[in-house]
Design a protein around this motif. Structure first.
Motif: not given
Lengths: 233, 257
Positions: B12, B14-19, B21-23, B25-27, B29-30
């Motif tokens: 749980l 991990n997933f929150i952290i991943l959300v 980080l993805m926001k 470093f990914l969503y 900037p893109v």
């Protein structure tokens, strides 16, 4: 034979266990985050762009398109949550081509955690979208008699999410393991390919279902009725 | 038990952290890059539309200018053609006038040349005729032209009618040493001829007639006697006049000959 990567424990101290599920999750997280960082470090806004940037833009815009197709009005708001769900499940599935790897989604703990996230996120998005009262009122639609059934539905669909993904991913891994012991050549490869396909489909299903639940929760009762009364076309 | 609650909690988290980080470093900037590109494309499209509108406007202006230019050119060309025609007519008229003047001048010059040539021919002819006559007379009769001229003068006053002779006689008789009768000849009279004329006069009119002798080339191989307005003469000019009249009939023929 391990039924779940939870049982593959690297280190243990009391109730704290560093099992394969957590380790492979960290590895996936590292790959996703570092890969994103490396690619988005040199993003261009001109007409010329790198193939990696193209790939990321395609992925992101495709996810946004899917969210829009489900009926969510402001897809950027849900992109972080739904997009990460999809990418994590898909990456966990694609990584099965790596020898020695076991997908974290083949652990019911992981899928339960993801389903719990959905279970929490749906009311959060619903309340932020239409307010607490309106959201709670939606459990009593169309009549208050439906309240227990709606609550049961909420829980069961979360359970279904978790078990569906776990069952598919675990079964894929199990089938490959069984086939390796029976027919070590060719067949496991075919099943591996099939497993990749199943993994992608499951990632899509998991994300779309979460999106549908969020869409149902964020749509106000007035808006929910509107399509029925609105003339077609 | 398939569910390990510690793992669930860890996943749980991990997933929150991943959300996040993805926001991060990914969503973001893109999406920012896509939005920037869309804005840029929209700006470029707007610029292109503006440029196209300006190009259309400039094309319209250019076409209008071209049309105006064509019209002006046609008008100027027409004006220039008209002016050129007028100038041409004027120059042609001037040229015609000048040609006419030149033609008249040429005709006049030709006439003058003809007259001069005519005079020259007459003069040359006189000389030649005189020379021929002199030679012929010398060869055939062994006499000079001067002798024959004097003889012809004497013969002429014998041939004139009585009234004329009487008038001449009266005039001659009225002469004196102060107002002598004038005897002009184209050549210097030899003394014998002069004496013969003097003798003939004296004999004819019964008294001595005073004579003054002059040599005058214009008498043209002739001799003339004049007194008190009366004149008696002989010269080859009479024959030459007849010859000249003959020549005047067709000057081109004798000039080419």
């Amino acid at each position: 034979m391990r039924l779940t990567p939870d049982n593959w424990i690297f280190w243990e101290y009391g109730f704290i266990k560093l099992n394969a599920t957590i380790v492979f999750t960290w590895a996936l997280m590292a790959v996703l985050v570092v890969g994103s960082m490396l690619i988005t470090r040199r993003l261009t806004t001109g007409h010329e762009r790198s193939r990696w940037q193209n790939l990321l833009e395609i992925v992101v815009t495709a996810i946004i398109g899917q969210i829009e197709d489900v009926g969510l009005q402001n897809p950027h708001r849900y992109l972080s949550f739904l997009g990460t769900l999809f990418l994590f499940v898909a990456a966990a599935s694609l990584a099965t081509v790596t020898p020695g790897y076991e997908p974290p989604t083949a652990s019911l703990s992981t899928t339960a955690a993801l389903a719990l996230c959905v279970l929490v996120a749906v009311p959060l998005f619903g309340i932020s979208s239409q307010g607490l009262a309106a959201y709670l009122k939606s459990y009593m639609q169309p009549t208050p008699i439906m309240l227990p059934f709606n609550l049961i539905s909420e829980v069961t669909r979360t359970l279904a999410l978790a078990v569906r993904l776990f069952g598919n991913m675990m079964s894929g891994a199990m089938i490959i393991a069984i086939l390796l012991s029976i027919t070590p050549f060719v067949f496991p490869i075919v099943m591996e390919v099939l497993g990749l396909l199943t993994g992608m489909v499951q990632a899509y299903i998991f994300t779309i279902l979460a999106a549908v639940y969020i869409a149902a929760a964020t749509r106000s009762s007035k808006a929910a009725k509107a399509p029925l009364s609105a003339p077609e076309g | 038990m398939l569910i390990d609650w510690f793992t669930v909690a860890a996943q749980l988290l991990n997933f929150i952290i991943l959300v996040y980080l993805m926001k991060r470093f990914l969503y973001k900037p893109v999406l920012d890059a896509i939005a920037a590109r869309e804005a840029k494309i929209a700006r470029e499209l707007a610029d292109a539309a503006e440029t196209r509108a300006r190009a259309h406007q400039q094309q319209a202006e250019f076409e209008q200018k071209n049309k105006t230019f064509d019209e002006q050119r046609a008008a100027l060309l027409s004006e220039a053609t008209q002016a050129a025609n007028t100038e041409r007519e004027r120059l042609l008229a001037e040229a015609r006038k000048a040609a006419e003047v030149a033609s008249k001048a040429r005709a006049k010059a030709l006439q003058a040349d003809t007259q001069a040539l005519h005079g020259e021919i007459v003069r040359k002819t006189q000389q030649r005729v005189l020379e021929i006559a002199r030679r012929t007379l010398a060869d055939l009769a062994d006499v000079s032209v001067e002798q024959r001229a004097c003889a012809m003068l004497i013969q002429r006053w014998h041939e004139v009618d009585g009234a004329t002779l009487a008038a001449l006689g009266t005039a001659l008789k009225a002469t004196s040493a102060q107002t002598p009768a004038l005897l002009r000849s184209a050549f210097d009279l030899p003394p014998e001829q002069l004496a013969a004329i003097q003798a003939a006069l004296n004999e004819t009119f019964g008294q001595t007639i005073e004579l003054k002798v002059e040599t005058a080339p214009e008498v043209i191989s002739g001799i003339e006697l004049s007194a008190q307005g009366q004149k008696l003469a002989w010269s080859i000019a009479d024959y030459l006049t007849a010859f000249s009249d003959k020549l005047d009939e067709d000057p081109t023929k004798w000039s080419s000959a």
